[in-house]
Design a protein around this motif. Structure first.
Motif, PDB file in Angstrom:
ATOM      1  N   ALA A 240       0.831  -1.212   0.000  1.00 23.33           N
ATOM      2  CA  ALA A 240       0.000   0.000   0.000  1.00 23.33           C
ATOM      3  C   ALA A 240       0.866   1.263   0.000  1.00 23.33           C
ATOM      4  N   LYS A 241       1.986   1.218   0.724  1.00 26.60           N
ATOM      5  CA  LYS A 241       2.845   2.405   0.811  1.00 26.60           C
ATOM      6  C   LYS A 241       3.307   2.867  -0.563  1.00 26.60           C
ATOM      7  N   ARG A 242       3.485   1.910  -1.486  1.00 25.65           N
ATOM      8  CA  ARG A 242       4.000   2.275  -2.818  1.00 25.65           C
ATOM      9  C   ARG A 242       3.051   3.156  -3.589  1.00 25.65           C
ATOM     10  N   VAL A 243       1.758   3.086  -3.269  1.00 23.67           N
ATOM     11  CA  VAL A 243       0.767   3.842  -4.059  1.00 23.67           C
ATOM     12  C   VAL A 243      -0.032   4.801  -3.193  1.00 23.67           C
ATOM     13  N   THR A 244       0.448   5.076  -1.974  1.00 19.85           N
ATOM     14  CA  THR A 244      -0.282   5.961  -1.062  1.00 19.85           C
ATOM     15  C   THR A 244       0.483   7.243  -0.815  1.00 19.85           C
ATOM     16  N   GLN A 245      -0.239   8.355  -0.837  1.00 16.09           N
ATOM     17  CA  GLN A 245       0.363   9.652  -0.520  1.00 16.09           C
ATOM     18  C   GLN A 245      -0.384  10.265   0.651  1.00 16.09           C
ATOM     19  N   GLY A 246       0.316  11.078   1.427  1.00 14.29           N
ATOM     20  CA  GLY A 246      -0.354  11.874   2.461  1.00 14.29           C
ATOM     21  C   GLY A 246      -0.683  11.120   3.730  1.00 14.29           C
TER      22      GLY A 246
ATOM     23  N   GLU B 100      -6.655  10.344   6.364  1.00 13.60           N
ATOM     24  CA  GLU B 100      -7.087  10.556   4.982  1.00 13.60           C
ATOM     25  C   GLU B 100      -5.863  10.828   4.123  1.00 13.60           C
ATOM     26  N   GLY B 101      -5.811  10.172   2.974  1.00 17.08           N
ATOM     27  CA  GLY B 101      -4.712  10.397   2.043  1.00 17.08           C
ATOM     28  C   GLY B 101      -5.207  10.079   0.656  1.00 17.08           C
ATOM     29  N   THR B 102      -4.285   9.747  -0.247  1.00 12.09           N
ATOM     30  CA  THR B 102      -4.720   9.272  -1.553  1.00 12.09           C
ATOM     31  C   THR B 102      -4.061   7.932  -1.838  1.00 12.09           C
ATOM     32  N   VAL B 103      -4.787   7.046  -2.465  1.00 13.07           N
ATOM     33  CA  VAL B 103      -4.262   5.750  -2.886  1.00 13.07           C
ATOM     34  C   VAL B 103      -4.499   5.658  -4.391  1.00 13.07           C
TER      35      VAL B 103
ATOM     36  N   ALA C  19      -8.762   8.654  -0.120  1.00 11.19           N
ATOM     37  CA  ALA C  19      -9.128   7.436   0.617  1.00 11.19           C
ATOM     38  C   ALA C  19      -8.963   7.677   2.106  1.00 11.19           C
ATOM     39  N   ARG C  20      -9.860   7.076   2.897  1.00 14.96           N
ATOM     40  CA  ARG C  20      -9.614   7.020   4.333  1.00 14.96           C
ATOM     41  C   ARG C  20      -8.891   5.706   4.560  1.00 14.96           C
ATOM     42  N   VAL C  21      -7.640   5.799   5.014  1.00 11.25           N
ATOM     43  CA  VAL C  21      -6.776   4.640   5.186  1.00 11.25           C
ATOM     44  C   VAL C  21      -6.847   4.221   6.651  1.00 11.25           C
ATOM     45  N   SER C  22      -7.354   3.022   6.906  1.00  9.08           N
ATOM     46  CA  SER C  22      -7.630   2.569   8.268  1.00  9.08           C
ATOM     47  C   SER C  22      -6.806   1.324   8.569  1.00  9.08           C
ATOM     48  N   ARG C  23      -6.135   1.318   9.701  1.00  3.96           N
ATOM     49  CA  ARG C  23      -5.324   0.136  10.084  1.00  3.96           C
ATOM     50  C   ARG C  23      -6.210  -0.821  10.884  1.00  3.96           C
TER      51      ARG C  23
END
Lengths: 373, 130
Positions: free
Chosen positions: A163-169, A182-185, A190-194
């Protein structure tokens, strides 16, 4: 002619699943992939446990709760402590009825000072919205945003790396378990939730409905070098059961209390607000639950499944049924969950599962059946 | 979908290999594909037991689901594929070979005429849109 059926709802990733040769099944009124061509439950389960799996869970329901009393209203609807959520935190909680039984289990995200997102099971989305509406009060709005919200889960030891490869912010170092940012994928908000439902580390990504394909494609491409596999509902169920995560309708329902179901940690009886179901739960906590949900391994050859009778002796009467069961792909053993009288709910105790008129012996074991390293 | 022309079939997706007065029985390639990864075989009849056409002889189980297997003909069980206990995946990998389930000695050869030919089974699959 046969009864006409309501058309099934389609996920925004429907075309992707079909292109992958997915076996599509009706689930909670949706057409969803159970396995993919060339893979299958065993391979998809193994991918999740050893590399990463990519799940479409866009059928889940999402509600937006907004207003000065949003937190207070939610705190009266669930036993967990919503007031303790900081912005960027999430919690897991049942939604209880007046008897202390469970209407649904859900995640609650605090996304703003006076803004929350509630994520509910697809099978209960309508029922939960009606329940919330019937028990609502002034000071916040309740909006069903399910049809605008897609959800993709990436789960497994390699999930975050992919996911890190295509996620910003997103600050991944700060993204602890049960937090979200919240970032972008793949360029999409996208809301990125662990969080997740597999027992592995991973993420759940809340997206705009029309952004799902771009994010799915972006993750598959970024993950191909790591052996990321699409994973369907079959592997979702087998992984969650190994991790002893309850499934609504199987392990928990209107008649089971969270204390009996082994999720008593979600019940914060000392929190300052009252909540629906508090009185019966206080009583049950004081007196002890009559039954307890336990995990067992079958020691005779066979596979326990939902609904199979459970007895406490080889020839005694059935006392309950298997709530969930399967042949565990990771453990290679037949595992299951069932409610037994509290006095019998001890690791090492035996029980008997009736499978096609034969009684097979099982043994209560500690759960979760599987724990990631 | 593999449908060997020399075999007979049933609408319940069993295949039958006729060998004089005995038949070998298994589940078809279509059936194993529908079930997915097979993880357990529960063959409920023992060698020497008498079965009637249509009676359940066992259950094939995958992680997600299970399916009963029915005797395509009446007779006596003469062999059971015990090796499947250790390698249930054989039913997926070689449904018509190593994945055979039971062998039955016929009590009524006329029942063979009730079975589908390979072409009829293929038509049946197409028609049922499986």
């Amino acid at each position: 002619m046969s009864n006409p059926q309501e058309p099934l709802q389609k996920s925004p990733l429907d075309a992707r699943h079909r292109a992958l040769g997915a076996k599509m099944v009706p689930f909670a009124g949706w057409s969803m992939p159970v396995t993919y061509e060339g893979l299958g439950v065993m391979a998809e389960h193994e991918a999740v446990r050893t590399r990463a799996g990519l799940f479409d869970v866009s059928h889940m329901g999402e509600f937006l709760v907004e207003g000065p009393h949003a937190g207070a209203i939610l705190d009266r609807l669930v036993p967990n402590d919503v007031s303790r959520l900081a912005i960027g935190d999430a919690l897991y909680t049942p939604i209880c009825n007046e008897h202390g039984g469970i209407v649904d289990d859900c995640l609650i995200y605090r996304t703003g000072e006076t803004r929350f997102m509630v994520v509910v099971n697809a099978s209960n989305a309508k029922k939960d919205f009606e329940w919330f509406s019937a028990h609502w009060s002034e000071g916040a709005t309740l909006v069903d945003i399910s049809s605008a919200t897609a959800l993709i889960a990436i789960q497994g030891p390699r999930a975050l790396g992919i996911a890190k490869r295509v996620t910003q912010g997103v600050n991944f170092e700060a993204l602890r378990s049960f937090t979200h940012q919240e970032g972008t994928v793949a360029g999409k908000v996208a809301r990125v939730s662990r969080t997740g439902y597999t027992g592995e580390d991973g993420l759940e990504l809340y997206l705009g409905w029309n952004d799902a394909e771009a994010v799915w494609d972006g993750l598959r491409e970024a993950g191909s070098i790591d052996g990321l596999a699409p994973a369907g509902l079959g592997a979702r169920d087998s992984t969650r059961l190994e991790a002893r995560l309850p499934l609504y309708g199987n392990d928990i329902d209107d008649h089971t209390s969270p204390l009996a179901a082994g999720i008593g940690w979600t019940v914060k009886l000392q929190k300052s607000s009252d909540f629906i179901g508090k009185a019966p739960l206080v009583k049950e906590k004081a007196e002890g639950s009559a039954t307890k949900l336990v995990g067992f391994v079958l020691r005779d050859p066979g596979i326990p499944r939902h609904g199979y009778p459970v007895a406490l002796s080889p020839d005694g009467p059935a006392v309950s049924v298997v709530t969930s069961g399967t042949k565990s792909p990771t453990l290679g053993e037949s595992i299951g969950l069932c409610y037994v009288p509290a006095a019998h709910a001890t690791v090492g105790e035996k029980l008997w599962v009736e499978i096609r008129q034969r009684r097979l012996v099982g043994e209560i074991v500690p759960t979760p059946f599987y724990k990631r390293k | 979908m593999n449908i060997p022309s020399e075999l007979k079939f049933t609408k319940e997706h069993e295949w039958v290999r006729v060998e004089n007065n005995k038949v070998v029985v298994g589940i078809s390639d279509h059936a194993q594909h529908e079930l997915g990864d097979i993880v357990f075989l529960d063959i409920q009849k023992k060698v020497g037991e008498v079965v009637k056409k249509g009676q359940t002889v066992g259950t094939v189980e995958s992680v997600k689901t299970l399916s009963d297997v029915y005797a395509p003909v009446s007779g006596t069980i003469v062999r059971v594929n015990a090796g499947l206990a250790d390698s249930p995946a054989s039913v997926n990998e070689e449904p018509y070979g190593g994945g055979w389930l039971v062998e039955i000695e016929l009590s009524d050869a006329a029942e063979l005429t009730t079975l589908l030919t390979a072409e009829q089974y293929q038509e049946y699959l197409k028609a049922s849109d499986h």
